[in-house]
Design a protein around this motif. Structure first.
Motif, PDB file in Angstrom:
ATOM      1  N   ALA A 143      43.440  35.777  36.199  1.00 52.33           N
ATOM      2  CA  ALA A 143      44.106  34.550  35.753  1.00 52.33           C
ATOM      3  C   ALA A 143      45.624  34.722  35.736  1.00 52.33           C
ATOM      4  N   ARG A 144      46.092  35.906  35.353  1.00 48.98           N
ATOM      5  CA  ARG A 144      47.530  36.165  35.342  1.00 48.98           C
ATOM      6  C   ARG A 144      48.104  36.129  36.756  1.00 48.98           C
ATOM      7  N   ILE A 145      47.375  36.715  37.698  1.00 43.28           N
ATOM      8  CA  ILE A 145      47.841  36.719  39.090  1.00 43.28           C
ATOM      9  C   ILE A 145      47.938  35.292  39.620  1.00 43.28           C
ATOM     10  N   GLU A 146      46.904  34.497  39.332  1.00 41.76           N
ATOM     11  CA  GLU A 146      46.926  33.114  39.814  1.00 41.76           C
ATOM     12  C   GLU A 146      48.039  32.315  39.145  1.00 41.76           C
ATOM     13  N   LEU A 166      55.446  38.262  43.713  1.00 39.67           N
ATOM     14  CA  LEU A 166      54.354  38.249  42.743  1.00 39.67           C
ATOM     15  C   LEU A 166      54.552  39.349  41.704  1.00 39.67           C
ATOM     16  N   ARG A 167      54.899  40.539  42.151  1.00 40.22           N
ATOM     17  CA  ARG A 167      55.108  41.637  41.207  1.00 40.22           C
ATOM     18  C   ARG A 167      56.250  41.307  40.241  1.00 40.22           C
ATOM     19  N   ALA A 168      57.283  40.650  40.733  1.00 38.04           N
ATOM     20  CA  ALA A 168      58.388  40.261  39.860  1.00 38.04           C
ATOM     21  C   ALA A 168      57.920  39.271  38.800  1.00 38.04           C
ATOM     22  N   GLY A 169      56.982  38.392  39.188  1.00 43.01           N
ATOM     23  CA  GLY A 169      56.443  37.429  38.237  1.00 43.01           C
ATOM     24  C   GLY A 169      55.498  38.044  37.233  1.00 43.01           C
ATOM     25  N   LEU A 170      55.064  39.268  37.489  1.00 40.41           N
ATOM     26  CA  LEU A 170      54.163  39.998  36.573  1.00 40.41           C
ATOM     27  C   LEU A 170      54.873  41.247  36.054  1.00 40.41           C
ATOM     28  N   ALA A 171      56.142  41.127  35.802  1.00 49.13           N
ATOM     29  CA  ALA A 171      56.955  42.284  35.449  1.00 49.13           C
ATOM     30  C   ALA A 171      56.528  42.945  34.140  1.00 49.13           C
ATOM     31  N   ASP A 172      55.797  42.212  33.284  1.00 45.68           N
ATOM     32  CA  ASP A 172      55.361  42.821  32.031  1.00 45.68           C
ATOM     33  C   ASP A 172      54.139  43.724  32.211  1.00 45.68           C
ATOM     34  N   LEU A 173      53.532  43.684  33.397  1.00 47.27           N
ATOM     35  CA  LEU A 173      52.398  44.552  33.705  1.00 47.27           C
ATOM     36  C   LEU A 173      52.869  45.698  34.584  1.00 47.27           C
ATOM     37  N   ASP A 174      52.316  46.886  34.367  1.00 43.45           N
ATOM     38  CA  ASP A 174      52.724  48.010  35.202  1.00 43.45           C
ATOM     39  C   ASP A 174      52.085  47.904  36.588  1.00 43.45           C
ATOM     40  N   ARG A 175      52.550  48.713  37.513  1.00 45.46           N
ATOM     41  CA  ARG A 175      52.102  48.609  38.910  1.00 45.46           C
ATOM     42  C   ARG A 175      50.605  48.882  39.042  1.00 45.46           C
ATOM     43  N   ALA A 176      50.111  49.881  38.311  1.00 47.03           N
ATOM     44  CA  ALA A 176      48.697  50.224  38.418  1.00 47.03           C
ATOM     45  C   ALA A 176      47.804  49.064  37.990  1.00 47.03           C
ATOM     46  N   THR A 177      48.232  48.330  36.961  1.00 45.81           N
ATOM     47  CA  THR A 177      47.442  47.192  36.500  1.00 45.81           C
ATOM     48  C   THR A 177      47.422  46.075  37.545  1.00 45.81           C
ATOM     49  N   VAL A 178      48.595  45.763  38.106  1.00 47.53           N
ATOM     50  CA  VAL A 178      48.644  44.731  39.151  1.00 47.53           C
ATOM     51  C   VAL A 178      47.841  45.162  40.367  1.00 47.53           C
ATOM     52  N   ASP A 179      47.942  46.436  40.740  1.00 42.08           N
ATOM     53  CA  ASP A 179      47.171  46.939  41.885  1.00 42.08           C
ATOM     54  C   ASP A 179      45.677  46.810  41.651  1.00 42.08           C
ATOM     55  N   ALA A 180      45.246  46.995  40.421  1.00 38.38           N
ATOM     56  CA  ALA A 180      43.818  46.838  40.116  1.00 38.38           C
ATOM     57  C   ALA A 180      43.371  45.403  40.361  1.00 38.38           C
ATOM     58  N   GLY A 181      44.238  44.442  40.016  1.00 40.34           N
ATOM     59  CA  GLY A 181      43.901  43.045  40.266  1.00 40.34           C
ATOM     60  C   GLY A 181      43.889  42.720  41.744  1.00 40.34           C
ATOM     61  N   LEU A 182      44.809  43.296  42.508  1.00 35.70           N
ATOM     62  CA  LEU A 182      44.834  43.074  43.959  1.00 35.70           C
ATOM     63  C   LEU A 182      43.627  43.720  44.629  1.00 35.70           C
ATOM     64  N   ALA A 183      43.219  44.874  44.129  1.00 35.87           N
ATOM     65  CA  ALA A 183      42.044  45.553  44.680  1.00 35.87           C
ATOM     66  C   ALA A 183      40.791  44.717  44.465  1.00 35.87           C
ATOM     67  N   ALA A 184      40.691  44.066  43.305  1.00 32.13           N
ATOM     68  CA  ALA A 184      39.531  43.210  43.030  1.00 32.13           C
ATOM     69  C   ALA A 184      39.493  42.035  44.001  1.00 32.13           C
ATOM     70  N   ILE A 185      40.648  41.476  44.326  1.00 36.62           N
ATOM     71  CA  ILE A 185      40.721  40.384  45.309  1.00 36.62           C
ATOM     72  C   ILE A 185      40.275  40.881  46.671  1.00 36.62           C
ATOM     73  N   LEU A 186      40.736  42.060  47.041  1.00 41.32           N
ATOM     74  CA  LEU A 186      40.416  42.617  48.347  1.00 41.32           C
ATOM     75  C   LEU A 186      38.933  42.941  48.489  1.00 41.32           C
ATOM     76  N   ARG A 187      38.284  43.237  47.373  1.00 40.74           N
ATOM     77  CA  ARG A 187      36.864  43.596  47.429  1.00 40.74           C
ATOM     78  C   ARG A 187      35.953  42.405  47.684  1.00 40.74           C
ATOM     79  N   GLY A 188      36.466  41.194  47.556  1.00 38.51           N
ATOM     80  CA  GLY A 188      35.587  40.066  47.838  1.00 38.51           C
ATOM     81  C   GLY A 188      35.814  38.842  46.991  1.00 38.51           C
ATOM     82  N   ASP A 189      37.058  38.482  46.749  1.00 40.18           N
ATOM     83  CA  ASP A 189      37.364  37.249  46.030  1.00 40.18           C
ATOM     84  C   ASP A 189      37.360  36.107  47.042  1.00 40.18           C
ATOM     85  N   ARG A 190      36.443  35.169  46.874  1.00 43.81           N
ATOM     86  CA  ARG A 190      36.295  34.092  47.852  1.00 43.81           C
ATOM     87  C   ARG A 190      37.425  33.081  47.800  1.00 43.81           C
ATOM     88  N   THR A 191      38.200  33.096  46.719  1.00 43.21           N
ATOM     89  CA  THR A 191      39.259  32.099  46.580  1.00 43.21           C
ATOM     90  C   THR A 191      40.649  32.670  46.825  1.00 43.21           C
TER      91      THR A 191
END
Length: 226
Positions: A143-146, A166-191
């Motif tokens: 939800a934060r990424i969207e 996008l990373r600038a817009g999520l500056a309060d989250l560290d890189r590893a956390t944002v990467d985890a969200g991107l990895a979830a999208i890459l694994r099969g987010d249909r939207t």
């Protein structure tokens, strides 16, 4: 002082015995007058030592012995209820053969000193991301990424957004956390999906640094359809 504590001084001893025989003067109620405290110390019913900004008062062996043998001694009139209870307690001790010290019991261990606030903040940050905010759940992260994506597109979907933005817009989250969200999208987010720049030569250092490269293959753009 005379050989017998006054009613007010006897009350001080009982206040301390209610704390297992020792307590900071600043924690005791009613307030202890200096004259009464010094009289008990002079009579060797009480000891005092400096602790922080207060005095720690401790009943001596003589104080324990006196109170155990004089539980019917008068107290200040406003503490009649305590005097009545002491009489009941003395009768019970006489019937059971127990001592006052056995009734009071040993003092519990004192809690460890409070940690400095800076250390407490560091301890409370464990399990949180490196920027101090609590790590979001996968659903919250999506939800934060969207939300950051739509802020960059002004509410429009199916538009390319650079991961650097996008990373600038999520500056309060560290890189590893944002990467985890991107990895979830890459694994099969249909939207949502990730893609690359068609011309790698167009990448500047900021875009290269912001790339998400889970297996050595860099992604630089995110699309969210619906």
């Amino acid at each position: 002082m005379s050989g017998t504590p006054t009613p007010k001084q006897a009350l001080i001893l009982w206040c301390l015995l209610g704390r297992h025989g020792s307590a900071l003067q600043s924690t005791l109620v009613p307030r202890i007058d200096k004259a009464d405290r010094e009289a008990l110390i002079a009579g060797r019913y009480l000891e005092a030592e400096k602790q922080g900004r207060s005095l720690r008062l401790t009943v001596t062996d003589k104080g324990w012995a006196w109170t155990g043998e004089h539980m019917r001694e008068p107290l200040p009139p406003s503490f009649r209820v305590l005097q009545d209870w002491l009489e009941r307690m003395q009768a019970d001790l006489a019937a059971t053969g127990r001592t006052l010290a056995e009734l009071v019991g040993s003092a519990p261990e004192e809690p460890a000193p409070a940690e400095p606030r800076s250390r407490a903040r560091r301890a409370s940050s464990k399990g949180s991301n490196s920027k101090g905010s609590k790590t979001p759940t996968p659903k919250q992260l999506r939800a934060r990424i969207e939300s950051a994506y739509l802020a960059l597109t002004r509410g429009e979907r199916a538009k390319a957004v650079r991961l650097s933005a996008l990373r600038a817009g999520l500056a309060d989250l560290d890189r590893a956390t944002v990467d985890a969200g991107l990895a979830a999208i890459l694994r099969g987010d249909r939207t949502a999906r990730l893609s690359q720049f068609s011309d790698p030569k167009s990448l500047d250092p900021a875009e290269r640094a912001a790339a998400f490269s889970p297996a050595g293959e860099p992604f630089h753009i995110i699309w969210i359809q619906s």
